[in-house]
Design a protein around this motif. Structure first.
Motif, short mmCIF file in Angstrom:
data_model
loop_
_atom_site.label_atom_id
_atom_site.label_comp_id
_atom_site.label_asym_id
_atom_site.label_seq_id
_atom_site.Cartn_x
_atom_site.Cartn_y
_atom_site.Cartn_z
N GLU A 69 0.82 -1.23 0.00
CA GLU A 69 0.00 0.00 0.00
C GLU A 69 0.85 1.27 0.00
O GLU A 69 0.35 2.36 -0.26
CB GLU A 69 -0.93 0.01 1.23
CG GLU A 69 -1.98 -1.09 1.18
CD GLU A 69 -2.84 -1.13 2.43
OE1 GLU A 69 -2.77 -0.18 3.25
OE2 GLU A 69 -3.58 -2.11 2.61
N LYS A 70 2.14 1.09 0.29
CA LYS A 70 3.03 2.24 0.39
C LYS A 70 3.09 3.03 -0.92
O LYS A 70 3.32 4.24 -0.91
CB LYS A 70 4.42 1.72 0.76
CG LYS A 70 5.49 2.75 0.96
CD LYS A 70 6.75 2.08 1.46
CE LYS A 70 7.94 3.02 1.44
NZ LYS A 70 9.17 2.32 1.87
N TRP A 71 2.90 2.34 -2.08
CA TRP A 71 3.06 3.03 -3.36
C TRP A 71 1.73 3.43 -4.00
O TRP A 71 1.71 3.92 -5.12
CB TRP A 71 3.88 2.14 -4.32
CG TRP A 71 5.26 1.91 -3.81
CD1 TRP A 71 6.31 2.79 -3.88
CD2 TRP A 71 5.75 0.76 -3.11
NE1 TRP A 71 7.42 2.25 -3.25
CE2 TRP A 71 7.11 1.02 -2.78
CE3 TRP A 71 5.19 -0.45 -2.73
CZ2 TRP A 71 7.89 0.09 -2.09
CZ3 TRP A 71 5.97 -1.36 -2.05
CH2 TRP A 71 7.30 -1.09 -1.73
N LEU A 72 0.65 3.20 -3.30
CA LEU A 72 -0.66 3.59 -3.86
C LEU A 72 -0.71 5.08 -4.18
O LEU A 72 -1.34 5.51 -5.13
CB LEU A 72 -1.78 3.22 -2.88
CG LEU A 72 -2.12 1.74 -2.79
CD1 LEU A 72 -3.11 1.50 -1.65
CD2 LEU A 72 -2.70 1.23 -4.10
N LYS A 73 -0.01 5.87 -3.40
CA LYS A 73 -0.02 7.33 -3.60
C LYS A 73 0.62 7.73 -4.92
O LYS A 73 0.44 8.88 -5.36
CB LYS A 73 0.71 8.02 -2.46
CG LYS A 73 2.11 7.48 -2.27
CD LYS A 73 3.10 8.53 -1.87
CE LYS A 73 4.47 7.92 -1.68
NZ LYS A 73 5.19 7.69 -2.94
N ARG A 76 -1.31 9.32 -8.32
CA ARG A 76 -1.59 10.48 -7.47
C ARG A 76 -2.95 11.11 -7.71
O ARG A 76 -3.52 11.69 -6.79
CB ARG A 76 -0.46 11.49 -7.53
CG ARG A 76 0.06 11.81 -8.89
CD ARG A 76 1.21 12.79 -8.83
NE ARG A 76 1.42 13.28 -10.16
CZ ARG A 76 2.36 12.81 -10.98
NH1 ARG A 76 3.20 11.90 -10.58
NH2 ARG A 76 2.47 13.28 -12.20
N TRP A 79 -5.25 8.71 -5.89
CA TRP A 79 -5.01 8.86 -4.45
C TRP A 79 -5.72 10.11 -3.92
O TRP A 79 -6.35 10.10 -2.88
CB TRP A 79 -3.51 8.93 -4.17
CG TRP A 79 -3.22 8.94 -2.70
CD1 TRP A 79 -2.73 9.97 -1.96
CD2 TRP A 79 -3.43 7.86 -1.78
NE1 TRP A 79 -2.63 9.61 -0.64
CE2 TRP A 79 -3.05 8.32 -0.50
CE3 TRP A 79 -3.91 6.56 -1.90
CZ2 TRP A 79 -3.13 7.53 0.64
CZ3 TRP A 79 -3.99 5.77 -0.77
CH2 TRP A 79 -3.60 6.26 0.48
N ARG A 80 -5.62 11.18 -4.70
CA ARG A 80 -6.26 12.43 -4.28
C ARG A 80 -7.78 12.33 -4.32
O ARG A 80 -8.47 12.80 -3.41
CB ARG A 80 -5.79 13.55 -5.21
CG ARG A 80 -6.34 14.89 -4.83
CD ARG A 80 -6.02 15.93 -5.89
NE ARG A 80 -6.14 17.27 -5.33
CZ ARG A 80 -6.15 18.37 -6.06
NH1 ARG A 80 -6.03 18.30 -7.36
NH2 ARG A 80 -6.27 19.55 -5.48
N ARG A 84 -6.99 8.02 -0.81
CA ARG A 84 -6.56 8.45 0.52
C ARG A 84 -7.68 8.37 1.55
O ARG A 84 -7.43 8.38 2.75
CB ARG A 84 -5.98 9.87 0.46
CG ARG A 84 -6.98 10.95 0.12
CD ARG A 84 -6.28 12.27 -0.14
NE ARG A 84 -7.25 13.36 -0.27
CZ ARG A 84 -6.93 14.60 -0.60
NH1 ARG A 84 -5.65 14.92 -0.84
NH2 ARG A 84 -7.84 15.53 -0.68
#
Lengths: 169, 293
Positions: A69-73, A76, A79-80, A84
């Protein structure tokens, strides 16, 4: 950077596709790179730049301590717009990453993902981000529900290949 | 080597980020928008001329590494006249966390924070005090410290006495998961930023609105400077110079993605019978990350 390569054609005859009301074919391109990781991919629907519903998120579900899950952002926009605020994994949305090739995902109008859709104009968004690689996002407009079968395409140039959206009446 | 002189310069830089020698104190987080269970960030903290380059002194922080002792310098003889900066790390619920894996090197301090609570975190270094300049026995003297200690250190009949109330605040915002608002509440002490646009929801090409408060009141006509990282690789500073409107607000449209350093300084005469100061100087700085849409 958004790349549009859009072709909409109404098919006179119904295709022999399954009962899917909304079908997406996603091509994960073969890349000539020294270190390859399967991309993370998010599929969702927006209306007037507002997030409406998530269809799929492909990411590394199997790492210990949910480290994938660390790279889901890195996706972007997704994620936005949505990621998130989610408690992951989400049933029916979270799924494993996919290999190089063309993958088909189907959604019925009664699915949790499509139920929120009222009649109107929407965009399908496909965002891909790859570890030690790049990121690409594509948009495909469509209207819902379809009066007749709509087929629309977008062509990616780096992290995504051809995306085909089929909306059946 | 003249360590005394340098330590004085450093202490001054800490109190007044835009002091005459233009040294700026800053913190630079490794990321500001994070996903995952309990992600870590690492933060660099330094004092330098050029933003985000390590080239002058570390920003020395209480609880982060050991006080800097230069090679050949006697630890006992060094000048600890000025305490190290007090860092506050606020969790999204307002509780305090401690920096981890701290180290202070020649040019920078580093520390890590594990974001073990979802929401927006704030890292803040805030100082409030007095700065006095005066003449004693024909020699110009300078003293800085807390208002309560003023009478102890500055002679009552000091000649040419000039006292300034100083206040500085340096902030960094970091969000794990969904942005939250709790830590964005102003303290109403000194110069502060009220984020009308969330500071971890900044995107290139979009406008962000920030309102500045001085002691809790809108800071109108305040000069705000915004500088993008990467100064070394361009000819022009390309700083944005903005002025707050009557409500203390500015709108900033981010030209490109990247890290930015924001600074606002207010300086005005004050008349307060309870304070020996005739001038009040307040500064606010923040490191902000702008993402590509």
């Amino acid at each position: 950077m958004l790349k549009h390569a859009l072709a909409v054609c109404a098919l006179a005859t119904s295709l022999s596709v399954s009962a899917a009301d909304l079908q997406i074919e996603i091509e994960i391109p073969r890349l000539d790179v020294a270190e390859y990781h399967r991309p993370y991919v998010a599929l969702w629907i927006e209306q007037d730049n507002q997030h409406i519903t998530d269809l799929n998120v492909w990411y590394d579900l199997k790492m210990k301590n949910n480290e994938g899950e660390k790279w889901l952002k890195d996706m972007r926009q997704w994620w936005r717009r949505s990621g998130r605020s989610l408690e992951l994994p989400v049933d029916g949305v979270s799924a494993a990453t996919r290999a190089v090739g063309t993958h088909t995902v189907n959604f019925s109008r009664d699915s949790a993902a499509l139920k929120p859709l009222k009649a109107g104009n929407y965009e399908l968004l496909v965002e891909a981000a790859r570890e030690v690689g790049g990121r690409e996002i594509l948009r495909i407009p469509f209207s819902w529900p379809a009066q007749q079968t709509q087929v629309a395409r977008a062509q990616g140039s780096s992290e995504l290949g051809r995306i085909t959206l089929t909306v059946n009446p | 080597m003249k360590p005394m002189f340098k330590w004085t310069a450093l202490a001054l830089a800490l109190c007044l980020p835009l002091s005459a020698n233009a040294h700026r104190a800053w913190m630079l987080p490794s990321a500001t928008v994070l996903s995952g269970e309990e992600p870590w960030i690492t933060v660099d903290a330094a004092v330098s001329n050029d933003i985000f380059y390590f080239e002058h002194f570390p920003l020395q922080i209480e609880g982060v590494g050991e006080p800097l002792v230069m090679p050949g310098q006697n630890p006992a003889a060094k000048a600890p006249a000025h305490p190290r900066a007090q860092l506050q790390i606020f969790r999204p619920d307002g509780s305090l966390a401690q920096p981890q894996f701290g180290n202070t090197g020649r040019y920078r301090s580093t520390f890590d924070v594990q974001l073990n609570q979802k929401g927006t975190w704030k890292l803040a270094i805030a100082n409030h005090g007095l700065l006095a300049r005066y003449k004693e026995n024909g020699e110009m003297k300078r003293w800085s410290g807390q208002a309560a200690d003023f009478a102890k250190h500055v002679p009552k009949d000091a000649e040419q006495l000039q006292v300034t109330e100083t206040s500085s605040r340096m902030e960094v915002f970091v969000t794990s998961g969904q942005p939250s608002e709790h830590v964005l509440q102003p303290t109403n002490n000194g110069l502060e930023l009220v984020a009308n646009t969330h500071p971890n929801d900044l995107f290139a090409g979009e406008a962000a609105k920030f309102t500045f408060l001085l002691d809790g009141k809108p800071a109108a006509d305040l000069k705000v400077t915004v500088i993008a990282a990467g100064i070394r690789y361009r000819d022009e500073l390309n700083d944005m110079q903005l002025t707050t409107d009557k409500d203390g607000a500015v709108s900033i449209t981010w030209p490109q993605a990247g890290m930015y350093w924001l600074e606002a300084i207010s300086s005005q005469p004050i008349k307060n019978p309870a304070s020996p100061a005739s001038q009040k100087r307040a500064s606010y700085t923040a490191t902000l990350e702008v993402l590509a849409p």
